[in-house]
Every structure is written in structure tokens, then in C-alpha cells.
Design an enzyme around this catalytic site. Structure first.
Site, PDB file in Angstrom:
ATOM      1  N   ARG A 131       0.869  -1.178   0.000  1.00 32.73           N
ATOM      2  CA  ARG A 131       0.000   0.000   0.000  1.00 32.73           C
ATOM      3  C   ARG A 131       0.902   1.221   0.000  1.00 32.73           C
ATOM      4  O   ARG A 131       2.026   1.183   0.499  1.00 32.73           O
ATOM      5  CB  ARG A 131      -0.890   0.020   1.246  1.00 32.73           C
ATOM      6  N   LYS A 184      -2.005  -2.377   8.012  1.00 34.75           N
ATOM      7  CA  LYS A 184      -3.205  -1.892   8.687  1.00 34.75           C
ATOM      8  C   LYS A 184      -3.349  -2.546  10.061  1.00 34.75           C
ATOM      9  O   LYS A 184      -2.977  -3.703  10.265  1.00 34.75           O
ATOM     10  CB  LYS A 184      -4.447  -2.203   7.848  1.00 34.75           C
ATOM     11  N   HIS A 193      -2.471   2.724  -6.225  1.00 33.94           N
ATOM     12  CA  HIS A 193      -3.035   1.500  -5.635  1.00 33.94           C
ATOM     13  C   HIS A 193      -3.268   0.430  -6.701  1.00 33.94           C
ATOM     14  O   HIS A 193      -3.259  -0.771  -6.395  1.00 33.94           O
ATOM     15  CB  HIS A 193      -4.341   1.818  -4.918  1.00 33.94           C
ATOM     16  N   ARG A 241      -0.639  -2.172  -6.792  1.00 28.79           N
ATOM     17  CA  ARG A 241      -0.812  -3.276  -5.833  1.00 28.79           C
ATOM     18  C   ARG A 241      -1.759  -4.329  -6.412  1.00 28.79           C
ATOM     19  O   ARG A 241      -1.512  -5.533  -6.295  1.00 28.79           O
ATOM     20  CB  ARG A 241      -1.349  -2.704  -4.519  1.00 28.79           C
ATOM     21  N   HIS A 255      -3.678  -9.219   3.762  1.00 34.82           N
ATOM     22  CA  HIS A 255      -5.127  -9.278   3.939  1.00 34.82           C
ATOM     23  C   HIS A 255      -5.472 -10.135   5.162  1.00 34.82           C
ATOM     24  O   HIS A 255      -4.906 -11.215   5.347  1.00 34.82           O
ATOM     25  CB  HIS A 255      -5.801  -9.900   2.715  1.00 34.82           C
ATOM     26  N   TYR A 266      -9.152 -11.362  -6.711  1.00 36.20           N
ATOM     27  CA  TYR A 266      -8.163 -11.376  -7.779  1.00 36.20           C
ATOM     28  C   TYR A 266      -8.304 -12.606  -8.666  1.00 36.20           C
ATOM     29  O   TYR A 266      -7.878 -12.594  -9.818  1.00 36.20           O
ATOM     30  CB  TYR A 266      -6.756 -11.290  -7.195  1.00 36.20           C
TER      31      TYR A 266
END
Length: 328
Positions: free
Chosen positions: A179, A205, A273, A276, A299, A308
Site C-alpha cells: 500500500r 493496517k 493502488h 498493488r 489481507h 483477484y
């Protein structure tokens, strides 16, 4: 000087508390503290939650005819909550923002219940708005490589070290699937010299960390930027710097990408982004498994990474339709 995310979060918190009744303000202070220290949400996320709660309480006050105190919140009905959501929708707010708006209110409601301040069951009884599922739009491998190539912007009237810096950041986004906040959060000590390591520790995150591999070509681009940078890159300070020596702003990277969109003829979806997304899609297309890609991207849930697989299937179908003699 632009305000930092922490300063923006603090301002949003003050605005929220100023508009609440004393008992609700005290509960909100405890809730915001929990978001920061227990859930370890970023300042940017806390700012968004505080703004959403400010809107929720204002709209609820308009609906009830007075600022809601804790007893009023505990007495809410599903009809009251739907009225607030309808008022929010009338402002033209998109479904994704509405969902976050309701999520903030539900989070505060759970805090109230946990602290014995009342149970706001109406918040859980109302269904969140549906968000249309949109697939990520990755760049082609050739376009992704061009974006991360220092020679792409060689003709721009920019200082060479700035061009080297931007290329190194974009190469990290595509080469390691970072990110933009993760790339710009790296310290100088986090990045090994070429030949002295091929992994970096990334802070993602929620305060989670993960090890991510870095291509040697990317390490060499970062090293070239570091040699050209006019500022001293102390080990404990940010690796990527702005033209005045402070931490590099994400907006500067976004602007660099915008300039390259024009020169390369890329669509508006070609954002930092999107690199990514391209990292994940291209790995999957070359035989990478979803579990490994999930860990590389950081994730929390495999379901987030599974999107994806749909992107890759879509790409395969497009290639089949373009190439197969009987597909037309």
C-alpha cells in the site's frame, strides 16, 4: 504546512465531542480511546469514524428534535435509524460511505453495551446498504513496468533525485504489492542494500506487520534514489523524503502517477493502488496461490484476496475472445 493525519484526527475528535451532550461526550471519549489503543486503528480511520459519528448524531438530533443523550440512544428504534440513513442518502452519499457511517455508529453502540451504558439494539437490526461489487482494474505487465521505469519520466523538468525517488516508490508498490502508506512509512533502516537481504518488514493496517520480499532491481532503484537524495537519510527516519526534507506525501506520488497516465495513455483507474492490484493479479496469473498472495498483501481474510481470482478469470476470457478463431 499541511496537517498530519494525527492532527486531523484530533480536530475531528474535538468537533465530535463539542456537539454531544456531556454523557455522550464522555462515552465517545472512551470509545475513541479504545479505537486507538485496543483496536489500533490508524489516525486516518479514527478521523473518518469521528466524522461519521458527528454526522450520525447531528442527523439523529434533527430527527428526534434534540441532541440525543445516552438514554435516547438506548431507546432508538429501527425506524429512527432508518430515518437517519435516509437523510444521509439524501445528501448524495455513496453506499460504501453509508456503510462506514453505520459501522461507526454500531461500533459506538457496542462500546456503550460493553461499558454498561445501554444497549442500542436498533443499530444491529437495520441492514447495511448493499455495495456493488467492483473488480480491481490492474495494469498490464508492460504498463506496470513502464510506470516503475525511471526512464519513463526522463524528459520532465524535475530534479533527478525526485524522479529517482518516485520511480523507487512506484517500483515498491508493484514489485512488493505494498500500500502507498506502507511504502511511505518505511524507515531507512528497513531497506537493505542490494546483495545484503531481499526482504523488508512492513507495518500494515491495524498495526500488523509482515515480511515481504523485494526484487533486487527494486533494491537497486531505492539505493540509486538514496545516493542521489540531497538529505541525510538517518536510519530511524523516513526513507522517502519530500523536496523540503520531510516525509513524502502520498499526494506527491499520486500526482506523479497522474503525469505518467497522460504520457503513457493509461486510463484514470491507473493509480498508485492499481500497482498493488497489478502485483496480485500478475502473480496469480503466473501460478501463485491465493494463500501466499493473501500473506504478501497483508489481507486479514482470504475472501478479500479471492477477488483477484475473478480478475484473472476475466483477463483469460478477454484473451480467449480476442485470439480464438471461433470466439467472434
Amino acid at each position: 504546512m499541511a496537517a498530519s493525519d494525527a492532527q486531523k484526527a484530533e480536530r475531528a475528535q474535538k468537533m465530535l465531542l463539542a456537539g454531544a451532550t456531556p454523557d455522550v461526550a464522555a462515552a465517545l471519549t472512551g470509545w475513541l480511546g479504545r479505537l486507538a489503543h485496543e483496536r489500533r486503528l490508524s489516525p486516518k480511520t479514527r478521523e473518518a469514524y469521528a466524522r461519521d459519528m458527528t454526522s450520525f448524531l447531528l442527523l439523529l438530533g434533527d430527527h428526534l428534535g434534540a441532541k440525543p443523550d445516552l438514554p435516547a440512544l438506548a431507546a432508538l428504534t429501527p425506524r429512527d435509524v432508518r430515518a437517519v440513513i435516509a437523510a444521509r442518502r439524501a445528501e448524495g452519499i455513496e453506499a460504501r460511505t453509508q456503510m462506514r457511517f453505520l459501522a461507526a455508529a454500531r461500533s459506538f453502540g457496542r462500546h456503550m453495551e460493553r461499558e454498561g451504558l445501554g444497549k442500542v439494539g436498533a443499530l444491529a437490526a437495520v441492514r447495511a446498504p448493499r455495495i456493488p461489487r467492483t473488480l480491481p482494474r490492474p495494469l498490464s505487465p508492460a504498463d506496470a513496468r513502464a510506470v516503475a521505469d525511471p526512464d519513463t519520466r526522463a524528459g520532465e523538468a524535475r530534479e533527478p533525485w525526485v524522479l529517482a525517488r518516485d520511480a523507487a516508490v512506484l517500483a515498491l508498490l508493484y514489485g512488493s504489492g505494498l500500500r502507498i502508506s506502507e511504502a511511505l512509512g518505511l524507515m531507512r533502516r528497513d531497506m537493505p542494500e542490494p546483495g545484503r537481504g531481499d526482504q523488508i518488514l512492513v507495518h500494515g493496517k491495524g498495526g500488523k506487520t509482515r515480511m515481504v520480499p523485494v526484487l533486487r532491481a527494486v533494491l537497486e532503484m531505492v539505493a540509486a534514489y538514496a545516493r542521489a537524495c540531497p538529505f541525510e537519510l538517518e536510519p530511524q527516519k523516513h526513507l522517502f523524503r519530500g523536496v523540503k526534507g520531510g516525509p513524502l506525501s502520498p499526494r506527491i506520488v499520486q500526482l506523479a502517477m497522474e503525469r505518467m497516465r497522460g504520457s503513457l495513455g493509461l486510463p484514470d483507474s491507473a493509480t498508485p493502488h492499481a500497482l498493488r492490484h497489478s502485483f496480485a493479479t500478475h502473480l496469480l496469473g503466473r501460478g501463485g496461490d491465493l494463500r501466499s498472495i493473501q500473506e504478501l498483501l497483508g489481507h486479514a481474510s482470504l475472501s478479500t484476496t479471492q477477488i483477484y481470482a475473478a480478475v484473472d478469470s476475466q483477463t483469460l476470457m478477454a484473451a480467449w475472445k480476442a485470439a480464438h478463431p471461433r470466439a467472434r
